[in-house]
Motif scaffolding. Structure first.
Motif, PDB file in Angstrom:
ATOM      1  N   ALA A 138       0.810  -1.433   0.049  1.00  0.00           N
ATOM      2  CA  ALA A 138       0.030  -0.055   0.041  1.00  0.00           C
ATOM      3  C   ALA A 138       0.717   1.377  -0.173  1.00  0.00           C
ATOM      4  N   ILE A 139       2.029   1.226   0.693  1.00  0.00           N
ATOM      5  CA  ILE A 139       2.937   2.313   0.759  1.00  0.00           C
ATOM      6  C   ILE A 139       3.242   2.713  -0.499  1.00  0.00           C
ATOM      7  N   GLY A 140       4.045   1.573  -1.139  1.00  0.00           N
ATOM      8  CA  GLY A 140       4.463   1.702  -2.432  1.00  0.00           C
ATOM      9  C   GLY A 140       3.440   2.495  -3.521  1.00  0.00           C
ATOM     10  N   ILE A 141       2.192   1.668  -3.524  1.00  0.00           N
ATOM     11  CA  ILE A 141       1.314   2.229  -4.487  1.00  0.00           C
ATOM     12  C   ILE A 141       0.898   3.515  -4.339  1.00  0.00           C
ATOM     13  N   LYS A 142       0.620   4.089  -3.004  1.00  0.00           N
ATOM     14  CA  LYS A 142       0.225   5.386  -2.725  1.00  0.00           C
ATOM     15  C   LYS A 142       1.223   6.496  -2.949  1.00  0.00           C
ATOM     16  N   GLN A 143       2.126   6.052  -3.055  1.00  0.00           N
ATOM     17  CA  GLN A 143       3.603   6.997  -3.437  1.00  0.00           C
ATOM     18  C   GLN A 143       3.628   7.137  -4.997  1.00  0.00           C
ATOM     19  N   ILE A 144       3.150   6.520  -5.677  1.00  0.00           N
ATOM     20  CA  ILE A 144       3.270   6.501  -7.242  1.00  0.00           C
ATOM     21  C   ILE A 144       2.563   7.721  -7.861  1.00  0.00           C
ATOM     22  N   LYS A 145       3.549   8.511  -8.671  1.00  0.00           N
ATOM     23  CA  LYS A 145       3.040   9.603  -9.010  1.00  0.00           C
ATOM     24  C   LYS A 145       3.842  10.001 -10.443  1.00  0.00           C
ATOM     25  N   PRO A 146       3.586  10.540 -11.543  1.00  0.00           N
ATOM     26  CA  PRO A 146       4.713  10.887 -12.495  1.00  0.00           C
ATOM     27  C   PRO A 146       5.673  11.993 -11.981  1.00  0.00           C
ATOM     28  N   ILE A 153      10.494   5.549  -3.763  1.00  0.00           N
ATOM     29  CA  ILE A 153       9.500   4.663  -3.308  1.00  0.00           C
ATOM     30  C   ILE A 153       9.818   3.351  -2.700  1.00  0.00           C
ATOM     31  N   ALA A 154      10.818   2.726  -3.166  1.00  0.00           N
ATOM     32  CA  ALA A 154      11.520   1.548  -3.000  1.00  0.00           C
ATOM     33  C   ALA A 154      12.021   1.713  -1.494  1.00  0.00           C
ATOM     34  N   ARG A 155      12.784   2.885  -1.180  1.00  0.00           N
ATOM     35  CA  ARG A 155      13.192   3.148  -0.022  1.00  0.00           C
ATOM     36  C   ARG A 155      12.360   3.126   1.210  1.00  0.00           C
ATOM     37  N   LEU A 156      11.089   3.876   0.924  1.00  0.00           N
ATOM     38  CA  LEU A 156      10.162   3.863   1.850  1.00  0.00           C
ATOM     39  C   LEU A 156       9.283   2.212   2.148  1.00  0.00           C
ATOM     40  N   MET A 157       9.364   1.623   1.216  1.00  0.00           N
ATOM     41  CA  MET A 157       8.761   0.228   1.290  1.00  0.00           C
ATOM     42  C   MET A 157       9.694  -0.558   2.110  1.00  0.00           C
ATOM     43  N   VAL A 187      11.211  -3.506 -10.898  1.00  0.00           N
ATOM     44  CA  VAL A 187      10.643  -2.830  -9.702  1.00  0.00           C
ATOM     45  C   VAL A 187      11.076  -3.269  -8.469  1.00  0.00           C
ATOM     46  N   PRO A 188      12.169  -2.902  -8.038  1.00  0.00           N
ATOM     47  CA  PRO A 188      12.468  -3.591  -6.697  1.00  0.00           C
ATOM     48  C   PRO A 188      11.745  -2.931  -5.394  1.00  0.00           C
ATOM     49  N   ASN A 189      11.962  -3.644  -4.356  1.00  0.00           N
ATOM     50  CA  ASN A 189      11.458  -3.350  -3.269  1.00  0.00           C
ATOM     51  C   ASN A 189      12.314  -2.911  -2.107  1.00  0.00           C
ATOM     52  N   PHE A 190      13.513  -2.568  -2.782  1.00  0.00           N
ATOM     53  CA  PHE A 190      14.871  -2.206  -1.674  1.00  0.00           C
ATOM     54  C   PHE A 190      15.591  -1.222  -2.457  1.00  0.00           C
ATOM     55  N   VAL A 191      16.686  -0.686  -1.890  1.00  0.00           N
ATOM     56  CA  VAL A 191      17.420   0.171  -2.578  1.00  0.00           C
ATOM     57  C   VAL A 191      19.045  -0.465  -2.307  1.00  0.00           C
ATOM     58  N   THR A 192      19.718  -0.756  -3.416  1.00  0.00           N
ATOM     59  CA  THR A 192      21.177  -0.952  -3.460  1.00  0.00           C
ATOM     60  C   THR A 192      21.828   0.088  -4.406  1.00  0.00           C
ATOM     61  N   ALA A 193      23.089  -0.077  -4.469  1.00  0.00           N
ATOM     62  CA  ALA A 193      23.735   0.901  -5.268  1.00  0.00           C
ATOM     63  C   ALA A 193      23.528   0.299  -6.847  1.00  0.00           C
ATOM     64  N   GLU A 194      23.181  -1.108  -6.898  1.00  0.00           N
ATOM     65  CA  GLU A 194      22.724  -1.644  -8.224  1.00  0.00           C
ATOM     66  C   GLU A 194      21.422  -0.881  -8.941  1.00  0.00           C
TER      67      GLU A 194
END
Length: 264
Positions: A138-146, A153-157, A187-194
């Motif tokens: 839900a957090i990911g979806i609610k943050q989506i906007k152009p 967004i992934a960082r918040l998830m 579309v990852p759910n996390f953040v890395t350098a890659e």
């Protein structure tokens, strides 16, 4: 490959596929009970796909072993099985959780959706796992906007998962969806350098699946000898929730929401 932007007509075609997926997963979810087999749950999906003229995209999906495609129309994964559990005569028991995962094509367009369901009463820790994973989607979806970068967004998830004491599986990520079940972008759910190197800005017309996979223990996973089922290394439970999304000027349009009882 370039990200394929969809027209309004194409998004509506994907919505038709998404609504079929929603109805099928709702029926499978309703059938979850103590003693039912994962084969029986898949049969519900198989019969409903056929009755609606849709195709389950998991069936015969190619594996790394030539000639050995995935053997069922849906993926049904229990407890420590993160994803790609093969339907079988295994019966569900009190306290289990079961993930129902369905990708389908209807009239040339695809949708992908998943939910994790408790069987009878589950422990408080497992119930928290389900709630946190659902909330992370839900957090990911609610943050989506152009204009937004996906990694923001992934960082918040990721923060929501880890601040609740759980971990995000990193071997599997969301993906573009359209005429094919898997398109760009990842579309990852996390953040890395890659992930930062592969970052992208959201644009109206993008369509993709957002699908956090969250585990109670360590995030390490491995594949079973069946060539498909992915399980946690420590044997602790995993949950998986997924919706197919279209990006619009107003934000996220959930194409697999409908009457889904696990909707946002």
């Amino acid at each position: 490959m370039p990200i394929i932007l969809k027209t309004r007509r194409e998004i509506e075609m994907m919505r038709r596929a998404g609504q079929i997926g929603c109805e099928i997963l709702a029926a499978m979810r309703q059938a979850v009970r103590i003693g039912v087999t994962t084969f029986e749950l898949n049969e519900i999906g198989r019969e409903m796909l056929a009755s609606r003229g849709a195709i389950g995209m998991s069936k015969n999906y190619p594996s790394y072993t030539p000639g050995e495609g995935y053997p069922a129309e849906t993926c049904v994964s229990i407890n420590e099985e993160v994803v790609h559990g093969i339907p079988s005569p295994r019966q569900l028991k009190e306290g289990d959780i079961v993930t129902l995962d369905l990708a389908l094509r209807f009239d040339g367009y695809c949708a992908d959706t998943a939910t994790t369901v408790p069987v009878g009463r589950v422990s408080d820790k497992v119930n928290k796992l389900l709630n946190v994973t659902r909330d992370t989607l839900a957090i990911g979806i609610k943050q989506i906007k152009p204009g937004r970068k996906w990694t923001d967004i992934a960082r918040l998830m990721q923060y929501n998962v880890e601040s609740n004491g759980f971990n995000v599986v990193r071997e599997f990520v969301g993906h573009g969806v359209g005429r094919s079940m898997h398109e760009d972008p990842k579309v990852p759910n996390f953040v890395t350098a890659e992930q930062l190197k592969g970052d992208f800005k959201l644009r109206a017309g993008m369509t993709f699946a957002v699908e956090p996979m969250v585990v109670i223990g360590r995030r390490d996973v491995h594949q079973l000898p069946d060539g498909w089922t992915i399980v946690t290394e420590d044997g602790l439970p995993a949950a998986h929730f997924e919706h197919t999304i279209a990006v619009t000027d107003a934000g996220a349009d959930i194409l697999t929401d409908g009457r889904a009882p696990w909707g946002l």
